[in-house]
Design a protein around this motif. Structure first.
Motif, mmCIF file in Angstrom:
data_model
loop_
_atom_site.group_PDB
_atom_site.id
_atom_site.type_symbol
_atom_site.label_atom_id
_atom_site.label_comp_id
_atom_site.label_asym_id
_atom_site.label_seq_id
_atom_site.Cartn_x
_atom_site.Cartn_y
_atom_site.Cartn_z
ATOM 1 N N THR A 262 0.836 -1.206 0.000
ATOM 2 C CA THR A 262 0.000 0.000 0.000
ATOM 3 C C THR A 262 0.864 1.246 0.000
ATOM 4 O O THR A 262 0.581 2.220 -0.718
ATOM 5 C CB THR A 262 -0.928 -0.003 1.229
ATOM 6 O OG1 THR A 262 -1.670 -1.223 1.252
ATOM 7 C CG2 THR A 262 -1.903 1.160 1.174
ATOM 8 N N ASN B 38 2.457 1.756 -3.475
ATOM 9 C CA ASN B 38 1.444 2.230 -4.424
ATOM 10 C C ASN B 38 1.144 3.708 -4.218
ATOM 11 O O ASN B 38 0.992 4.472 -5.175
ATOM 12 C CB ASN B 38 0.168 1.407 -4.294
ATOM 13 C CG ASN B 38 0.208 0.139 -5.129
ATOM 14 O OD1 ASN B 38 0.643 0.169 -6.273
ATOM 15 N ND2 ASN B 38 -0.229 -0.969 -4.561
ATOM 16 N N GLN B 39 1.047 4.129 -2.960
ATOM 17 C CA GLN B 39 0.722 5.523 -2.670
ATOM 18 C C GLN B 39 1.888 6.463 -2.983
ATOM 19 O O GLN B 39 1.684 7.583 -3.454
ATOM 20 C CB GLN B 39 0.312 5.669 -1.198
ATOM 21 C CG GLN B 39 -0.999 4.974 -0.849
ATOM 22 C CD GLN B 39 -2.177 5.537 -1.617
ATOM 23 O OE1 GLN B 39 -2.304 6.748 -1.774
ATOM 24 N NE2 GLN B 39 -3.039 4.669 -2.094
ATOM 25 N N TYR C 77 1.801 0.809 7.618
ATOM 26 C CA TYR C 77 1.747 1.582 6.380
ATOM 27 C C TYR C 77 2.504 2.901 6.532
ATOM 28 O O TYR C 77 3.324 3.264 5.687
ATOM 29 C CB TYR C 77 0.289 1.837 6.007
ATOM 30 C CG TYR C 77 0.055 2.966 5.040
ATOM 31 C CD1 TYR C 77 0.352 2.813 3.692
ATOM 32 C CD2 TYR C 77 -0.459 4.190 5.473
ATOM 33 C CE1 TYR C 77 0.143 3.856 2.794
ATOM 34 C CE2 TYR C 77 -0.672 5.232 4.585
ATOM 35 C CZ TYR C 77 -0.375 5.064 3.241
ATOM 36 O OH TYR C 77 -0.584 6.100 2.363
ATOM 37 N N ARG D 204 5.972 4.319 4.791
ATOM 38 C CA ARG D 204 5.941 5.600 4.080
ATOM 39 C C ARG D 204 7.008 6.559 4.603
ATOM 40 O O ARG D 204 7.609 7.315 3.833
ATOM 41 C CB ARG D 204 4.563 6.242 4.186
ATOM 42 C CG ARG D 204 3.515 5.558 3.313
ATOM 43 C CD ARG D 204 2.483 6.518 2.785
ATOM 44 N NE ARG D 204 3.036 7.520 1.884
ATOM 45 C CZ ARG D 204 2.283 8.339 1.148
ATOM 46 N NH1 ARG D 204 0.959 8.256 1.213
ATOM 47 N NH2 ARG D 204 2.830 9.241 0.362
ATOM 48 N N HIS E 220 2.467 7.729 -11.040
ATOM 49 C CA HIS E 220 1.274 8.549 -10.856
ATOM 50 C C HIS E 220 1.001 9.353 -12.138
ATOM 51 O O HIS E 220 1.915 9.568 -12.944
ATOM 52 C CB HIS E 220 1.467 9.502 -9.676
ATOM 53 C CG HIS E 220 1.465 8.818 -8.345
ATOM 54 N ND1 HIS E 220 0.371 8.144 -7.854
ATOM 55 C CD2 HIS E 220 2.433 8.700 -7.392
ATOM 56 C CE1 HIS E 220 0.655 7.643 -6.666
ATOM 57 N NE2 HIS E 220 1.898 7.965 -6.362
ATOM 58 N N ARG F 110 5.188 10.841 -4.009
ATOM 59 C CA ARG F 110 4.421 11.545 -2.991
ATOM 60 C C ARG F 110 5.108 11.501 -1.622
ATOM 61 O O ARG F 110 5.408 10.425 -1.103
ATOM 62 C CB ARG F 110 3.034 10.904 -2.841
ATOM 63 C CG ARG F 110 2.246 10.749 -4.135
ATOM 64 C CD ARG F 110 1.697 12.080 -4.596
ATOM 65 N NE ARG F 110 0.662 11.916 -5.596
ATOM 66 C CZ ARG F 110 0.820 12.188 -6.898
ATOM 67 N NH1 ARG F 110 1.995 12.597 -7.344
ATOM 68 N NH2 ARG F 110 -0.187 12.048 -7.739
ATOM 69 N N THR G 117 -5.220 1.878 7.344
ATOM 70 C CA THR G 117 -5.088 2.074 5.902
ATOM 71 C C THR G 117 -5.000 0.764 5.142
ATOM 72 O O THR G 117 -5.749 0.535 4.188
ATOM 73 C CB THR G 117 -3.844 2.926 5.583
ATOM 74 O OG1 THR G 117 -3.934 4.167 6.268
ATOM 75 C CG2 THR G 117 -3.731 3.187 4.081
ATOM 76 N N CYS G 118 -4.088 -0.122 5.538
ATOM 77 C CA CYS G 118 -3.848 -1.345 4.762
ATOM 78 C C CYS G 118 -4.447 -2.586 5.398
ATOM 79 O O CYS G 118 -4.400 -3.659 4.801
ATOM 80 C CB CYS G 118 -2.353 -1.543 4.538
ATOM 81 S SG CYS G 118 -1.437 -1.916 6.052
#
Length: 712
Positions: free
Chosen positions: A160, A163-164, A321, A325, A570, A576, A694-695
């Motif tokens: 996740t 991907n974000q 998650y 990140r 993206h 991001r 989130t995940c």
């Protein structure tokens, strides 16, 4: 006479000794080592020897698990025919009878409760073809939204997050060979020396080339022997520690502002957060001395190249998650992505943990890493499958949440393939109670696992030696596993079982496959244009190139060895940033007077997942015959626990009993228990049902417990 004697001795020799070879690959971790198994028949006895086969990933290496994997495939306890439970006992039935039992029960349940009354639960060891087909089976043959798989417990946080941040999730952003080019490497929550030992030579070569290696782990594992700096973190404080690393990078003006400006978005939010970060507080919260935080951050930021690797220690938390990140923030602020020797790697656990999550086993996904709630994605897959888009179910729920819905009576049946959820799930005692309530449970397995024992019907499936298909290893390389051995008894492949069940449910036209390759040909088309694009990969090309790394969008494409060289995935082509606060959204359980110690869990080298397969291997079982609790000698003394004694471990969910193993390699406020055992040794009985918001990954790696001698 001489010719007759020679003929006699030659025939006798053939009777006494003959040899067969089986080309295959290890069924366990994501390295997927290639192996040749040599079978020698000597009189009435057979001897087996495993030999490594050269390949681009492991160059012929394999570990103790791969050396002995055949022992479970050849075990006398293999299920070789369908079995139906009658009066509490399993009885042999025919395949036709088994299929009729499924048809009657599934039709009756769905007629009474609706399509979503049946759930499907898959596994990260299925081939790509079978993972793809299982997702299609759930959504086309059963028309249920409830499908998920055990990979939710392994890769959800990293997948996740990737991907974000990047717009795409492939285990490694670079090929394995580039590890040797990295000049600083962070290994966060990963004990590769024991969990993926055949990857170690890449890191050893990097170290020989001058790499500075940083390990983040509350335990002093075998992997730490490679480290130049070991950050012995307090469990659950990974995101906090990373804020400290970022703060140092900002304070020392080591941010790659050109990269940040040209290739990222959201930096201002992170920069604002850094103004509030206090390094002394970070040190106190994480348990890491300030000078070590400064050294780690400086080494990574100042190195010409660098890579970050994460695994379950970091990810299996209720803020897993965000923890991933934040480490990806470190990569982005230093510009160490999309370049030789610079990138990210999520160390995949299961054999096909990467491919298994790309083609539709997850509740929110469709093949090619498409999203089931995206209208364009739904239209494309519906067209490939030849169904009306309106008939394609919507998003379901995660694996553990399916168990809660079973417990609440919303789900009335389950089709289980390639997993053992009553051992692998958090709050495992509740999961067992839930599955015991099911009116109808079908388990597809090689053995009567702890979960299969609860089933109404068990269907025999093939082993890794028998089942041909593709697997996608941790670097995103799609490889072909040959099925070189015939199935014993009435055993069928997973894909054959799915096709036959779909047929009796009246959906045979959508499942008319006669080989794994035929399924892969449809998978190629289904993935075309998706994030995980396999369209340019064929069985012939895999054999020719010894595997291809996706994305591979055309038949002339050579595969993608390094992602993000020029752009991210993206729409705006940018990565991001996100600001990750020290205090997570979902508050974690904390130690207390009643439960004063942190419990963390993990693997041992000789076993795999819930141990159903490895515990059937005599050579592996002998290395670790039971679970244990690793505890610091000072902590053991405080709680009156002696070496090699039975210890009762208790959390707010329950108790287990394991044997003590005293070790000064672990923090004094932390204990460790491996998760390969069941019943009263099953550590997952202690783990909270809380999930990452989130995940939806459970927090296996932090749980407050108390310990006491068993005889008290």
């Amino acid at each position: 006479m001489t010719e007759l004697l020679l003929k006699y001795f030659r025939e006798k020799q053939q009777r006494v000794s003959s040899e067969k070879t089986y080309d295959t690959q290890c069924p366990y971790c994501s390295m997927q080592c290639k192996i040749q198994l040599i079978e020698q028949s000597i009189v009435s006895r057979k001897k087996y020897t495993a030999v490594g086969i050269d390949n681009p990933t492991t160059q012929g290496r394999f570990c103790i698990k791969g050396m002995n994997a055949h022992q479970h495939a050849l075990h006398r306890d293999r299920i070789t025919h369908p079995m139906l439970k009658k009066n509490g006992n399993f009885e042999r039935i025919t395949w036709n009878e088994a299929l009729e039992v499924i048809r009657e029960n599934f039709e009756k349940i769905q007629e009474q409760y609706g399509h979503d009354a049946i759930s499907v639960y898959g596994g990260g060891s299925l081939t790509n073809e079978e993972a793809y087909l299982l997702g299609k089976f759930a959504r086309v043959a059963l028309k249920t939204k409830y499908i998920d798989y055990n990979g939710r417990f392994c890769m959800a946080a990293a997948a996740t997050a990737a991907n974000q941040v990047f717009g795409i999730d492939r285990g490694l952003t670079n090929s394995l060979s580039e590890i040797t080019q990295a000049r600083c490497i962070i290994l966060a929550g990963t004990n590769i020396a024991e969990c993926q030992p055949t990857i170690m030579p890449y890191f050893e070569q990097a170290k020989e080339n001058g790499a500075y290696i940083i390990v983040i782990d509350p335990r002093d594992t075998a992997t730490c022997e490679l480290a130049d700096l070991h950050l012995k973190i307090k469990p659950g404080k990974d995101a906090v520690l990373t804020n400290g690393l970022l703060k140092v990078i900002f304070d020392k003006e080591l941010v790659d502002r050109e990269f940040v400006s040209e290739r990222t978005t959201g930096f201002e939010e992170l920069e604002s957060l850094m103004e509030t970060i206090d390094l002394e507080e970070i040190s106190s919260l994480s348990g890491i001395p300030l000078q070590q935080i400064e050294k780690a951050a400086s080494k990574f930021a100042e190195s010409q190249t660098g890579m970050i690797f994460t695994a379950r220690g970091l990810e299996q938390q209720t803020d897993g998650y965000m923890a991933v990140r934040n480490l990806l923030n470190v990569l982005l602020v230093t510009g160490k992505i999309g370049k030789p020797g610079s990138g990210y790697g999520a160390i995949t656990g299961q054999g096909n943990g990467q491919g298994g999550r790309e083609h539709g086993q997850k509740a929110d996904q469709l093949p090619g890493y498409r999203l089931i709630e995206n209208p364009e994605h739904r239209d494309y897959i519906s067209e490939v499958w030849g169904i009306d888009e309106a008939d394609l179910p919507r998003k379901g729920v995660s694996a553990y949440e399916m168990m809660e819905k079973i417990n609440d009576g919303e789900i009335q049946a389950m089709f289980l393939m390639g997993s053992n959820p009553i051992v692998s799930n958090p709050n495992a005692s509740l999961v067992k109670k839930a599955l015991e309530k099911l009116p109808f449970l079908v388990a597809v397995d090689m053995f009567i696992s702890e979960t299969a024992e609860l089933a109404d019907l068990v269907l025999p499936t093939s082993s890794y030696m028998e089942d041909e298909g593709t697997m996608t290893n941790l670097e995103g390389r799609v490889i072909l596993r040959p099925g070189s051995k015939s199935c014993p008894g009435e055993v069928k492949h997973d894909w054959e079982i799915l096709c036959e069940v779909a047929n009796v449910l009246g959906k045979g036209e959508y499942f008319s496959f006669t080989s794994a390759e035929a399924i892969f040909e449809e998978l190629r088309v289904a993935s075309k244009g998706g994030a995980a694009d396999y369209y340019g990969i064929t069985y012939e090309r895999i054999k020719e190139h010894e595997g291809l790394l996706w994305p591979c969008p055309s038949l002339t494409h050579k595969g993608t060895h390094r992602l993000f060289e020029k752009e991210f995935h993206h729409p705006d082509k940018k990565a991001r940033f996100i600001a990750v606060p020290n205090e997570p959204e979902l508050k974690k359980e904390v130690v207390s007077e009643q439960f004063p110690l942190y419990l963390t869990t993990g693997r041992v080298m000789a076993h795999y997942l819930t141990g159903v397969q490895t515990r059937k291997s005599s050579a592996l079982a002998a290395r670790n015959i039971e679970a244990y609790i690793e505890i610091h000698p000072a902590t053991a003394e405080k709680y009156r626990i002696s070496a090699h004694s039975l210890v009762e471990v208790e959390s707010p969910r329950g108790k287990i009993t394991v044997r003590s193993k005293l070790s000064d390699a672990i923090r004094q406020d932390t204990v460790f228990v491996p998760f390969h055992w069941s019943d009263d040794q099953n550590v997952n009985n202690l783990i909270s049902e809380q999930l990452d918001p989130t995940c939806r990954i459970p927090g296996f790696k932090i749980c407050p417990v108390t310990v006491r001698p068993k005889d008290e």
